[in-house]
Design a protein around this motif. Structure first.
Motif, PDB file in Angstrom:
ATOM      1  N   PHE C 339      18.445   7.113  16.463  1.00 28.85           N
ATOM      2  CA  PHE C 339      19.802   7.635  16.435  1.00 28.85           C
ATOM      3  C   PHE C 339      20.351   7.349  15.037  1.00 28.85           C
ATOM      4  CE2 PHE C 339      24.401   6.622  17.657  1.00 28.85           C
ATOM      5  CZ  PHE C 339      24.808   7.931  17.459  1.00 28.85           C
ATOM      6  N   SER C 340      20.855   8.391  14.375  1.00 24.69           N
ATOM      7  CA  SER C 340      21.135   8.224  12.947  1.00 24.69           C
ATOM      8  C   SER C 340      22.174   7.142  12.684  1.00 24.69           C
ATOM      9  CB  SER C 340      21.595   9.552  12.343  1.00 24.69           C
ATOM     10  OG  SER C 340      22.801   9.962  12.937  1.00 24.69           O
ATOM     11  N   LEU C 341      23.220   7.081  13.509  1.00 26.69           N
ATOM     12  CA  LEU C 341      24.255   6.094  13.225  1.00 26.69           C
ATOM     13  C   LEU C 341      23.704   4.678  13.394  1.00 26.69           C
ATOM     14  CD1 LEU C 341      27.138   6.087  12.263  1.00 26.69           C
ATOM     15  CD2 LEU C 341      27.899   5.992  14.622  1.00 26.69           C
ATOM     16  N   PHE C 344      21.681   4.006  10.309  1.00 23.29           N
ATOM     17  CA  PHE C 344      22.494   3.767   9.117  1.00 23.29           C
ATOM     18  C   PHE C 344      23.104   2.370   9.147  1.00 23.29           C
ATOM     19  CE2 PHE C 344      23.167   8.582   8.956  1.00 23.29           C
ATOM     20  CZ  PHE C 344      22.112   8.733   8.071  1.00 23.29           C
TER      21      PHE C 344
END
Lengths: 322, 553, 448
Positions: C339-341, C344
């Motif tokens: 999941f990108s968030l 990050f």
């Protein structure tokens, strides 16, 4: 057949917040009654302002590209601030008290106060003071600074949902401005402002930090949350109409895309220009989304963003030229 | 790098549990909770061992544990969460939270009532799904909740309730939520889980038949409602498909099974019927509930049905359609999952009023006497009273206005003292649990209504169900933003819609037929697929709401 | 006005027949309201509802395709002013401008060879030069045709930046099957270009001295048979550009004038970095850029990726092992979902610790850690399989993997699944505690 382009009118507007007081030359942000930069259809009494970041200690992990403009001044916040304001044209300074963090030397609140005093003596522009981050130390450091330099209209960075009472109290007592921080979330941004308002902070003394995702690293989340905050404000929401501040420099100068050299990735082009482009693209996108205070690290980035803003607002701050 | 060897070698160590003396040898790296399970030491872990519930708090009496897992020190000894702490040497540990083993609670709220008269949403005639041999013949209606199991014993000849029992679902030792139970089943514990619930219900039947008559063999039929995971586990069917994305349960409806196959009383051919489900996350319990409130025969207006359980279930609709969803509220409403939580039973705080002028708090306690704990309705009343008085802020943190005599600070954080002698109190983290639970429910309601394009004002009837006993403080529920703030005449409270629907199905074949035909009109909405649900949830995680206008009709 | 699911439901037959593929008429009605399904699926829908629903569904901005084949690019079809209202659908096409008046054919061929092969992967997207905007060379029609053909041969879409009608005609005739975009110089008489675009059914850029002029010209071109157009608003500086882009988009969405319902074309000179940023964020559909090197392209591509990500379907990161700093074989190995968030946040915090490490991002269908665990996508077995597949296990000597604190429950299963002496260490629940975790747990452990 000519176009009937009606200017878009909104019931609400952004609060005006004045940064700096006392010995500071105050700077007011906010007040716009339209979408960000939509100068063709709305009034903007104040333009977005740009800050440069200086640090209390020699920052251990800054890239050479951002160290170079501050050669000899890193860890000398007063000298760096003077250069930022006088030579690099910063509208205001952010003093990052990173050295007060327990993992970075753990400087005491009193030592932090000495740094703040030196910067206040060196420049007349408003000052943002950034603590070491959430936790008990943050409150100790910022409360000490707030008390000692009461009446200077310092921008205290920052209070959050889980820990807002201490900084709210010193903001009210000593006449400062408080940044309310939320984790890229429209609802929490509003909740923190409501909580602050419940403890009798006048929201004319609050900036919202929606938490910045740098270009390629969550920028889209920040961008859309900011657009939604701005729309809520223009729709008349009194708990979401504070101006927004974005700490762009610290997010940009740690990402892979600015750290990798041209030698490693020839397709990525010149590393220094790429890094500055990264900072400018992040800053400008967020100004489009509604940032009123933008904190940068590289003076060239500041110069480039300033040039666009200067041209944009050349006809005076209020630009309803239709 | 010098001691890499010690990191890599899988040594074995003995773990001793105090005061039971149970012990077991486990491989280094095993969690203490896992060791407890292997040793059959009843250490509670409602969160399934995620470090979230705090119930497996334990004191290390002897031996070393990793320093970073030490939460607190008491007289030189370390307190740790058993699920988070791995074994790195021989240990002796002592569980600190009183183990909440399932206990049997008898009550007599419904005894003597006739469901067809009291609960039928439209006229139903007595016609049970089993042949009646004698005037003594009995039927059993059961609601298996994730946290609580309730049962009614009903005399079939006249449809009168003759016995009643309720208990905690003993599967709770495998986790408080359905996901943890499914995972336990996947890890080979399906038979254990099935056995636990079957035996618990057997015990409840024995208890109630003793109350009513001595012969459990007079039972002629069973109707069971429950969420789909509970039904799978009861029948011993692999539930793993339920948690797949998209959900692929083994089946939504099951043929009746012989009671003897579950080890339940009933002589030859006594069948156990289960209420069919709509989807993996919207089970027979909600189907039972919305039939109980008469949705299929509602000619005009829209009803909203809210079942406040661990698995919160919400439905909205009328005669032509219904839309239903489920959300994970956690066990707070059932008096579990909070430090001093208990069921709505004797000694439970179920209401609270704050006198603002005097700065005093008055409690109402079920059956009077000393407070033993806080039940779901008490928790809601307390939160509402505290918020109105300004003793807590909008995120449930205590403020400076909390008077000193009520203030308690201990290792669990700040709390509201509720009893001087026994340590009954309400901690900030309990309030956080309640806020999460109410946010899950309210955001589910909002998402359902928004998806249909209607507002709270379009609701003609709001039916609330839950294990609150006789009482739920509806103004307080609206005050904290758990339910929409509607005019009082629009509210209806149903004690346990799922159980009552099961009772009706036990007494009327017509009811069961209508239930089966209405199933086709129910649309299931998977909240996790609705992009705005998280936003709704966060905005509801605030007292009363980030947008208070959303509570209004 | 768009109808709600319930309003549509009341128009439907209410048979719950399931022939549409949905379990109930209501479920189908809600999909209709969201524009995710067509009414054709309903076998018994009345003519009334077809008429009611049809009216609201015509797109406000036309989709226009440039080029042919795998690299063809479609722009337009946007439906919102703010990306959070739905999503921006057609990412801005980024075209490289070539001025043959300054380069030899040999040099141009070399550039084309180079640019045609650029492909930088980032977060599941392949960054490429989307097309070439070829300026008309002075004095040689033949050369224009030859250069246009040289671009097409490499499969890239072509924009013909034409100053003469004769020049562009020769190029168009050569590559007419490749759907080039015809871009007349600002200020020239557009009528012959309109005729040319109509004749060959090709997309055309419409310019004008102001938006009134652009819109009127577009309507006129449509009357003359041009269907596919891009509008080029005047943009003397960043501010005017922003103003015109904003007004064009809003005018198109509000359907105030039939001449506004087209995608937008933008040309920028070397060094106008800010204009491209404004173009990408504010509705430009296709940007033709003079001299810009990697240090500008990389931020452009990345910005476009950010802005055009569907806000309702957050970005997934490609599963792989990411190095933080310069990790050696003793550096910690952590695992999280794609999941990108989540990625990050974790990678940012890891970077902040200053401890070189490896972060194995495993495929969990873009879900966050707890969600993935609930759905069975982050079980011990799945994680072990992914760690092996990604080769994460080959990088380190210590045979230790750190898992997110929230899923400590998978540690035993993961340890078993990895086998071979691997051990699982439960990390903190919040990424912000990684620093303390390394200091208090990892380092003491590694140093004995």
């Amino acid at each position: 057949m000519s176009l009937k382009l009606q200017p878009k009118k909104w019931p609400g507007k952004i609060r005006e917040v004045t940064l700096g007081a006392g010995n500071r030359q105050p700077r007011t942000v906010g007040g716009g009654n339209g979408l960000p930069l939509h100068t063709f259809e709305a009034d903007f009494p104040h333009r977005p302002v740009l800050a440069l970041e200086v640090t209390d200690i020699n920052p251990p992990r800054w890239l050479d590209i951002v160290r170079e403009p501050w050669e000899g001044l890193l860890g000398k916040p007063a000298d760096a601030a003077r250069k930022a304001a006088e030579q690099y044209g910063a509208d205001l300074i952010m003093l990052n008290l990173m050295g007060t963090h327990p993992d970075r030397g753990g400087r005491s609140p009193d030592q932090a106060a000495i740094d703040v005093e030196a910067v206040l003596d060196a420049v007349r522009v408003p000052l943002i003071v950034k603590g070491p981050g959430a936790g008990a130390k943050q409150n100790d450091v910022l409360a000490r600074v707030a008390e000692k330099y009461h009446g200077e209209g310092l921008v205290l960075h920052s209070a959050c949902q889980e820990d807002y009472k201490t900084l709210a109290a010193v903001t009210v007592a000593y006449g400062h401005v408080l940044v309310s921080e939320s984790p890229i979330d429209l609802n929490i941004a509003k909740q923190v402002d409501i909580l602050l308002s419940d403890v009798n902070i006048n929201l004319d003394r609050v900036l919202i930090d929606p938490l910045t995702g740098g270009l390629g690293y969550g920028l889209e989340y920040t961008y859309s949350v900011m657009e939604r905050i701005r729309l809520a404000a223009l729709g008349g929401d009194q708990m979401l109409n504070s101006p927004m501040i974005c700490l762009v420099g610290e997010e940009v100068w740690k990402v892979k895309e600015v750290k990798v050299s041209e030698r490693q990735e020839p397709r990525w082009g010149d590393q220094e220009t790429r890094g500055i482009n990264w900072e400018v693209a992040t800053a400008w996108s967020l100004i489009e989304a509604g940032a009123e205070v933008v904190v940068l690290r590289h003076p060239d980035s500041l110069a480039r963003v300033r040039k666009i803003l200067d041209a944009w607002f050349a006809e005076g701050a209020s630009n309803n030229t239709r | 790098m010098i001691s890499k060897h010690t990191v890599l070698t899988a040594q074995k160590h003995r773990i001793i549990f105090s005061p039971s003396g149970r012990s077991i040898v486990v491989t280094e790296g095993t969690s203490i909770l896992e060791a407890a399970r292997l040793a059959s030491e009843p250490l509670p872990a409602e969160c399934g061992g995620r470090g979230a519930c705090g119930k497996c708090l334990a004191l290390v009496l002897e031996g070393d544990v990793p320093e970073y897992r030490v939460i607190h020190r008491k007289e030189g000894l370390s307190e740790i969460l058993a699920c988070q702490t791995t074994v790195r040497g021989p240990l002796t540990v002592h569980a600190l939270v009183e183990s909440e083993l399932p206990k049997l609670i008898s009550c007599d709220q419904s005894i003597g009532m006739a469901p067809l008269e009291a609960w039928a949403p439209w006229p139903l005639k007595l016609d049970p799904p089993a042949h009646i041999n004698s005037s003594e013949d009995l039927g059993v209606a059961v609601d298996i909740g994730t946290t609580t199991v309730r049962l009614l014993l009903i005399r079939l000849v006249d449809g009168v309730i003759v016995g009643e029992a309720s208990a905690y679902n003993p599967q709770i030792s495998w986790g408080a939520d359905v996901i943890s139970r499914i995972i336990a089943a996947e890890k080979g514990r399906l038979d254990d889980l099935a056995e636990l619930i079957r035996r618990a219900i057997s015990a409840m039947i024995l208890e109630t038949t003793t109350q009513a008559t001595d012969d459990a063999d007079l039972i002629r039929a069973y109707v069971v409602a429950g969420n789909l995971t509970m039904i799978h586990l009861l029948l011993g069917i692999d539930p793993s498909g339920i948690r797949r994305v998209p959900s692929e349960p083994a089946a939504l409806a099951f043929e009746p099974v012989d009671a003897s196959s579950l080890g339940w009383p009933g002589r030859g051919g006594v069948m156990v019927h289960t209420i069919p489900a709509i989807g993996g996350w919207v089970g027979g319990d909600i189907v039972s509930g919305i039939l109980r409130i008469g949705l299929p025969r509602q000619s005009d207006g829209i009803s909203l049905y809210v079942d406040l359980g661990t698995n919160g279930e919400i439905a909205v609709g009328g005669a032509d359609f219904a839309m239903a969803c489920a959300c994970s509220a956690g066990p707070a409403f059932e008096g579990s999952g909070i430090r001093c939580g208990m069921r709505a039973d004797q000694g439970a705080i179920d209401g609270a009023v704050i006198d603002m002028e005097k700065g005093t708090l008055e409690l109402s306690i079920i059956s009077g006497g000393a407070a033993r704990g806080i039940c779901g309705s008490g928790l809601i009343s307390l939160a509402d009273a505290l918020f109105r008085a300004g003793w807590i802020d909008r995120i449930g943190h205590f403020t400076d206005k909390l008077p000193d005599p009520y203030r308690l600070d201990d290792k669990h954080g700040r709390a509201l003292r509720l009893s001087q002698k026994k340590k009954i109190a309400l901690w900030e983290r309990d309030l956080a649990g309640l806020i999460r639970a109410k946010a899950a429910i309210f955001s589910g309601i909002r998402t359902l209504l928004d998806s249909l394009g209607i507002g709270a004002g379009d609701i003609s009837r709001l039916v609330v169900s839950g294990n609150f006993g006789r009482f739920l403080n509806l103004p307080a529920a609206a005050g904290i933003g758990l339910l929409p703030d509607l005019p009082p005449e629009k509210y209806v409270y149903v004690d346990n819609g799922s159980l009552e629907g099961a009772a009706l199905a036990l007494l009327s074949k017509d009811f069961m037929l209508e239930l089966e035909s209405y199933l086709r009109k129910i649309t299931y909405m998977n909240l996790s697929e609705v992009p705005s649900y998280m936003d709704e949830f966060v905005s509801a995680s605030f007292l009363p709401h980030t947008y208070p206008e959303k509570l209004k009709g | 006005m768009a109808l709600t699911g319930l309003q549509i439901f009341k128009l439907l037959p209410g048979t719950n027949c399931r022939d549409c593929g949905y379990t109930t008429c209501l479920a189908f009605a809600m999909k209709l309201a969201a524009g995710q399904v067509s009414l054709d699926k309903c076998p018994t829908a009345s003519e009334d509802i077809k008429a009611t629903l049809g009216a609201a569904s015509a797109p406000p901005i036309r989709g226009v395709t440039i080029g042919k084949g795998e690299r063809a690019i479609t722009v337009g079809e946007e439906t919102v002013y703010f990306r959070h209202d739905k999503t921006f659908v057609r990412p801005t096409g980024l075209f490289r401008m070539i001025d043959p008046n300054r380069l030899s054919d040999g040099e141009i061929e070399k550039h084309l060879d180079d640019w045609a092969t650029i492909g930088i992967e980032r977060a599941g997207e392949l960054f490429r030069v989307d097309g070439i905007a070829m300026i008309e060379p002075a004095g040689s029609r033949e050369r224009y045709a030859r250069l246009a053909e040289a671009i097409s041969r490499r499969g890239m879409p072509v924009a013909l930046m034409a100053s003469t009608i004769d020049g562009v005609r020769s190029a168009v005739e050569k590559i007419k099957d490749q759907r080039p975009l015809i871009v007349p110089s600002p200020g020239v008489d557009q009528s012959p270009f309109v005729a040319l675009a109509a004749e060959f059914k090709l997309p055309l850029v419409i310019t004008g001295k102001d938006l009134d002029d652009v819109a009127a010209t577009a309507v006129d071109a449509a009357k003359h048979g041009v269907t596919d157009m891009l509008l080029e608003p005047p943009a003397k500086d960043a501010r005017e550009l922003h103003q015109n882009l904003s007004r064009l988009r809003r005018g198109a969405l509000d359907r105030i004038h039939p001449g506004l319902g087209y995608p937008i074309f933008l040309r920028v000179a070397a060094g106008e970095f800010d204009k491209v940023v404004i173009g990408i964020t504010k509705f430009a559909s296709l940007v033709a850029m003079e001299n810009a090197a990697g240090e500008a392209w990389l931020p452009y591509w990345t910005l476009r990726q950010n802005i055009y990500t569907d806000p309702q379907k957050p970005l997934q990161i490609d599963p792989s092992v990411h190095s933080i700093g310069e990790p050696d074989e003793n550096a910690p190995l952590l695992v999280t979902t794609n999941f990108s968030l989540t990625y990050f946040i974790v990678s940012t915090e890891l970077d902040g610790t200053g401890v070189p490490s490896r972060l194995a991002v495993v495929d969990a269908e873009g879900m966050s850690v707890l969600t993935a665990w609930s759905a069975g996508k982050f079980s011990g077995e799945k994680v072990a399989k992914e760690l092996r597949r990604l080769g994460a296990t080959e990088h380190v000597k210590h045979k230790t993997v750190i898992i997110p604190g929230y899923v400590s429950v998978i540690s035993g299963e993961l340890e078993d699944a990895l086998g071979d002496g691997w051990r699982v260490l439960t990390g903190p629940q919040e990424a912000s505690d990684l620093n303390a975790f390394f200091r208090d747990v990892w380092q003491p452990m590694m140093n004995g």
